[in-house]
Design a protein around this motif. Sequence first.
Motif, PDB file in Angstrom:
ATOM      1  N   PRO A  10       0.839  -1.208   0.000  1.00 35.23           N
ATOM      2  CA  PRO A  10       0.000   0.000   0.000  1.00 35.23           C
ATOM      3  C   PRO A  10       0.876   1.261   0.000  1.00 35.23           C
ATOM      4  O   PRO A  10       1.832   1.360   0.762  1.00 35.23           O
ATOM      5  N   GLY A  11       0.545   2.182  -0.891  1.00 37.92           N
ATOM      6  CA  GLY A  11       1.297   3.435  -0.964  1.00 37.92           C
ATOM      7  C   GLY A  11       2.659   3.307  -1.629  1.00 37.92           C
ATOM      8  O   GLY A  11       3.529   4.153  -1.425  1.00 37.92           O
ATOM      9  N   ASN A  12       2.832   2.262  -2.439  1.00 39.22           N
ATOM     10  CA  ASN A  12       4.141   2.056  -3.065  1.00 39.22           C
ATOM     11  C   ASN A  12       4.584   3.251  -3.905  1.00 39.22           C
ATOM     12  O   ASN A  12       5.764   3.617  -3.898  1.00 39.22           O
ATOM     13  N   TYR A  13       3.647   3.871  -4.620  1.00 42.27           N
ATOM     14  CA  TYR A  13       4.033   5.020  -5.439  1.00 42.27           C
ATOM     15  C   TYR A  13       4.404   6.220  -4.568  1.00 42.27           C
ATOM     16  O   TYR A  13       5.282   6.997  -4.926  1.00 42.27           O
ATOM     17  N   ILE A  14       3.739   6.349  -3.437  1.00 39.03           N
ATOM     18  CA  ILE A  14       4.082   7.442  -2.516  1.00 39.03           C
ATOM     19  C   ILE A  14       5.492   7.241  -1.972  1.00 39.03           C
ATOM     20  O   ILE A  14       6.293   8.182  -1.917  1.00 39.03           O
ATOM     21  N   ALA A  68       7.892   5.481  -3.421  1.00 40.44           N
ATOM     22  CA  ALA A  68       8.803   5.710  -4.554  1.00 40.44           C
ATOM     23  C   ALA A  68       8.974   7.205  -4.802  1.00 40.44           C
ATOM     24  O   ALA A  68      10.095   7.677  -5.052  1.00 40.44           O
ATOM     25  N   PHE A  69       7.876   7.954  -4.710  1.00 38.26           N
ATOM     26  CA  PHE A  69       7.929   9.406  -4.886  1.00 38.26           C
ATOM     27  C   PHE A  69       8.841  10.046  -3.841  1.00 38.26           C
ATOM     28  O   PHE A  69       9.698  10.871  -4.168  1.00 38.26           O
ATOM     29  N   VAL A  70       8.660   9.675  -2.578  1.00 38.27           N
ATOM     30  CA  VAL A  70       9.473  10.253  -1.498  1.00 38.27           C
ATOM     31  C   VAL A  70      10.942   9.921  -1.710  1.00 38.27           C
ATOM     32  O   VAL A  70      11.813  10.794  -1.569  1.00 38.27           O
ATOM     33  N   ILE A  71      11.231   8.685  -2.067  1.00 36.17           N
ATOM     34  CA  ILE A  71      12.617   8.285  -2.316  1.00 36.17           C
ATOM     35  C   ILE A  71      13.205   9.093  -3.462  1.00 36.17           C
ATOM     36  O   ILE A  71      14.328   9.606  -3.367  1.00 36.17           O
ATOM     37  N   PHE A  72      12.452   9.229  -4.558  1.00 31.75           N
ATOM     38  CA  PHE A  72      12.960   9.998  -5.695  1.00 31.75           C
ATOM     39  C   PHE A  72      13.153  11.461  -5.312  1.00 31.75           C
ATOM     40  O   PHE A  72      14.159  12.078  -5.681  1.00 31.75           O
ATOM     41  N   ALA A  73      12.209  12.028  -4.581  1.00 29.22           N
ATOM     42  CA  ALA A  73      12.305  13.434  -4.168  1.00 29.22           C
ATOM     43  C   ALA A  73      13.527  13.661  -3.275  1.00 29.22           C
ATOM     44  O   ALA A  73      14.266  14.637  -3.454  1.00 29.22           O
ATOM     45  N   VAL A  74      13.753  12.763  -2.333  1.00 28.64           N
ATOM     46  CA  VAL A  74      14.927  12.873  -1.455  1.00 28.64           C
ATOM     47  C   VAL A  74      16.204  12.763  -2.286  1.00 28.64           C
ATOM     48  O   VAL A  74      17.147  13.554  -2.126  1.00 28.64           O
ATOM     49  N   ALA A  75      16.238  11.775  -3.180  1.00 29.18           N
ATOM     50  CA  ALA A  75      17.420  11.589  -4.029  1.00 29.18           C
ATOM     51  C   ALA A  75      17.663  12.825  -4.895  1.00 29.18           C
ATOM     52  O   ALA A  75      18.804  13.281  -5.025  1.00 29.18           O
ATOM     53  N   SER A  76      16.608  13.394  -5.452  1.00 27.74           N
ATOM     54  CA  SER A  76      16.749  14.598  -6.278  1.00 27.74           C
ATOM     55  C   SER A  76      17.248  15.773  -5.454  1.00 27.74           C
ATOM     56  O   SER A  76      18.070  16.570  -5.917  1.00 27.74           O
ATOM     57  N   PHE A  77      16.740  15.890  -4.232  1.00 32.55           N
ATOM     58  CA  PHE A  77      17.176  16.991  -3.364  1.00 32.55           C
ATOM     59  C   PHE A  77      18.648  16.859  -3.016  1.00 32.55           C
ATOM     60  O   PHE A  77      19.353  17.860  -2.908  1.00 32.55           O
ATOM     61  N   THR A  78      19.149  15.621  -2.861  1.00 25.93           N
ATOM     62  CA  THR A  78      20.577  15.453  -2.572  1.00 25.93           C
ATOM     63  C   THR A  78      21.428  15.965  -3.731  1.00 25.93           C
ATOM     64  O   THR A  78      22.555  16.404  -3.517  1.00 25.93           O
ATOM     65  N   ASP A  79      20.887  15.918  -4.956  1.00 26.60           N
ATOM     66  CA  ASP A  79      21.615  16.440  -6.114  1.00 26.60           C
ATOM     67  C   ASP A  79      21.845  17.936  -5.958  1.00 26.60           C
ATOM     68  O   ASP A  79      22.946  18.442  -6.182  1.00 26.60           O
ATOM     69  N   PHE A  80      20.806  18.656  -5.573  1.00 27.48           N
ATOM     70  CA  PHE A  80      20.942  20.096  -5.324  1.00 27.48           C
ATOM     71  C   PHE A  80      21.865  20.343  -4.134  1.00 27.48           C
ATOM     72  O   PHE A  80      22.774  21.163  -4.196  1.00 27.48           O
ATOM     73  N   LEU A  94       3.693  11.914  -8.972  1.00 27.79           N
ATOM     74  CA  LEU A  94       2.526  12.435  -8.251  1.00 27.79           C
ATOM     75  C   LEU A  94       1.234  11.949  -8.898  1.00 27.79           C
ATOM     76  O   LEU A  94       0.275  11.613  -8.198  1.00 27.79           O
ATOM     77  N   PHE A  95       1.197  11.911 -10.236  1.00 31.22           N
ATOM     78  CA  PHE A  95       0.022  11.377 -10.925  1.00 31.22           C
ATOM     79  C   PHE A  95      -0.173   9.906 -10.552  1.00 31.22           C
ATOM     80  O   PHE A  95      -1.299   9.457 -10.339  1.00 31.22           O
ATOM     81  N   CYS A  96       0.945   9.152 -10.463  1.00 30.70           N
ATOM     82  CA  CYS A  96       0.855   7.743 -10.056  1.00 30.70           C
ATOM     83  C   CYS A  96       0.312   7.639  -8.630  1.00 30.70           C
ATOM     84  O   CYS A  96      -0.530   6.782  -8.347  1.00 30.70           O
ATOM     85  N   CYS A  97       0.799   8.499  -7.745  1.00 34.17           N
ATOM     86  CA  CYS A  97       0.333   8.495  -6.343  1.00 34.17           C
ATOM     87  C   CYS A  97      -1.171   8.744  -6.273  1.00 34.17           C
ATOM     88  O   CYS A  97      -1.878   8.133  -5.472  1.00 34.17           O
ATOM     89  N   ALA A  98      -1.646   9.649  -7.126  1.00 34.51           N
ATOM     90  CA  ALA A  98      -3.073   9.992  -7.124  1.00 34.51           C
ATOM     91  C   ALA A  98      -3.903   8.980  -7.919  1.00 34.51           C
ATOM     92  O   ALA A  98      -5.131   9.031  -7.890  1.00 34.51           O
ATOM     93  N   GLY A  99      -3.221   8.074  -8.628  1.00 37.45           N
ATOM     94  CA  GLY A  99      -3.936   7.068  -9.414  1.00 37.45           C
ATOM     95  C   GLY A  99      -4.643   7.644 -10.626  1.00 37.45           C
ATOM     96  O   GLY A  99      -5.650   7.103 -11.071  1.00 37.45           O
ATOM     97  N   VAL A 100      -4.122   8.736 -11.154  1.00 42.93           N
ATOM     98  CA  VAL A 100      -4.799   9.413 -12.273  1.00 42.93           C
ATOM     99  C   VAL A 100      -3.869   9.585 -13.475  1.00 42.93           C
ATOM    100  O   VAL A 100      -3.884  10.601 -14.145  1.00 42.93           O
TER     101      VAL A 100
END
Length: 182
Positions: free
Chosen positions: A28-32, A34-46, A138-144
């Motif tokens: 449950p919430g796998n896309y959420i 994945a989103f958080v992991i990607f967002a954290v990883a992207s922020f580490t780039d900055f 985010l679209f995946c998280c919202a299922g849309v």
Amino acid sequence: MNLPNKLTLLRAILVPFFILFFYLEQVPGNYIIAFVIFAVASFTDFLDGHIARKQGLVTTFGKFLDPLADKVLVVSALCCFTEKGLMSAIPLIIIVAREFMVSGLRLVTANEGVVVAAGIWGKLKTAFTMVAIVAILLFCCAGVTEKFEVISDVLIWISTALTVISGGVYLKGYWKYIDTDK
């Protein structure tokens, strides 16, 4: 190992976890996640680049791993999206081809003692691509995903256009190191 390099290493380590949760649909919430992991990883780039430049902590290891971690993170996400039918393979192919071209260019110029630094177009391309990936997640998280397919396509194609432009800028700027057979 300094803090910027640890952040870059963290970004590389997060990639398999992003992929794992992206595909674990029974969680449950796998896309959420994945989103958080990607967002954290992207922020580490900055963050790693900001800290390294501000505190004078730029290292050869960082110069090597930072662009590699970025490429692996972005290409992994785009491959996942392509396999799930969330985007066409054509932008993925263009983006990967540009990455190979720039990496090859860096190898050629390194033999001449020249470093191909990330320019504004490359940074813009990376930032916009990460924003596009975040939006799709985010679209995946919202299922849309179907409802926002046009928006996703537009974002990916803008990212692809920036990829082509930045690749062209790099190629033009460093062409003299390639065109040596005159």
